[in-house]
Write an enzyme that holds these catalytic residues in place. Structure first.
Site: not given
Ligand code: COA
Length: 260
Positions: A67, A111, A114, A134
């Protein structure tokens, strides 16, 4: 084909390829993506040419990273409740009478995981990473993760993922039965589309009935599930597809199913 949107829909042969197209945000699910995804699934479902659906994420980094966390800021509990009441992406793919295959090409988190769990089965690239992170945000999976994950991988493996919030790689996902196949990144889409096309050659009536009956196995007591199977078998037995399938076998030719 729809171009340039946050979700694209492309019909290739008899398969609809639905791509979540927000790679700069790792294909995170915000309101716009959710709405466009529901429209794409509804459109693929309604299109008689389409007999199977592949869902994937744009770019080589993510399937869906969950999400959109930014949306949680400032959202009231009632607003969040409305989002979760749906219609949800998860219900849309699970209840679709056509097969829906997840082609998981990178991060498959929250999500996104999921969504993959709600698909009928999953093909992953060797670069895929799976997790329910989460608990790191002070919440729990809200798109069916606590319910579908243990049904797919068993209670212990599900709890390990949900309680630690840790990620696993594609090899571990295969070992757990979370994904059905793992292939090299360059082969992922072709493999998922080939599986979809294989299903597309089968009877649409039988595929829909098989999906409904098999899925019911996870929620119904055995006796009720067996009754449902018998009822759906009768639906298939009365179909033109059954007559064609049997005739084609006896005449030693390929069947041409019409879904009637
Ligand atoms: N929601 C909103 N934005 C997200 C996102 C999410 N779930 N996952 C990634 N993004 C965004 C980052 O904020 C970043 O935005 P920015 O460039 O404007 O700063 C962009 O996507 C790239 O993410 P980044 O973290 O720099 O890439 P990465 O390849 O180093 O890492 C992830 C990727 C997926 C491991 C990391 O982004 C992450 O942990 N995301 C959250 C995952 C999460 O907790 N999901 C469950 C949500 S309930």
């Amino acid at each position: 084909m729809t171009d340039g949107g946050v979700v694209t829909l492309e019909v290739r042969g008899r398969t609809a390829l639905v791509t979540i197209n927000r790679p700069e945000k790792r294909n995170a699910l915000d309101a716009q993506v959710r709405g466009a995804f529901l429209e794409a699934i509804a459109s693929a479902r309604a299109n008689d040419v389409v007999r199977a659906i592949v869902v994937t994420g744009a770019g080589d980094k993510a399937f869906v990273a969950g999400a959109d966390i930014g949306e949680f800021e400032g959202r009231t509990t009632v607003e969040q409740w409305r989002v979760m009441k749906g219609p949800t992406l998860f219900d849309a793919v699970e209840r679709c009478p056509k097969a829906v295959i997840a082609a998981v090409n990178g991060y498959c988190l929250g999500g996104g995981m999921e969504l993959a769990l709600a698909c009928d089965f999953r093909v992953a690239s060797t670069t895929a990473r799976f997790g329910q992170p989460e608990v790191n945000l002070g919440i729990i999976p809200g798109g069916g993760g606590t319910q579908r994950l243990p049904r797919i991988v068993g209670l212990g493996a599900a709890l390990k993922l949900v309680l630690t919030g840790d990620m696993i790689d594609a090899a571990e996902a295969l070992r757990l039965g979370l994904v059905e196949e793992v292939v090299e990144p360059g082969a992922l889409l072709d493999r998922a589309l080939a599986l979809a096309e294989m299903i597309a050659t089968r009877s649409p009536v039988a595929v829909a009935a098989a999906k409904e009956a098999t899925r019911a196995a996870l929620s119904l007591p055995l006796d009720d599930g067996l009754k449902l199977e018998t009822a759906l078998f009768q639906v298939c037995f009365a179909s033109a597809d059954r007559a064609e399938g049997v005739r084609a076998f006896l005449e030693k030719r390929s069947a041409h199913f019409t879904g009637t």
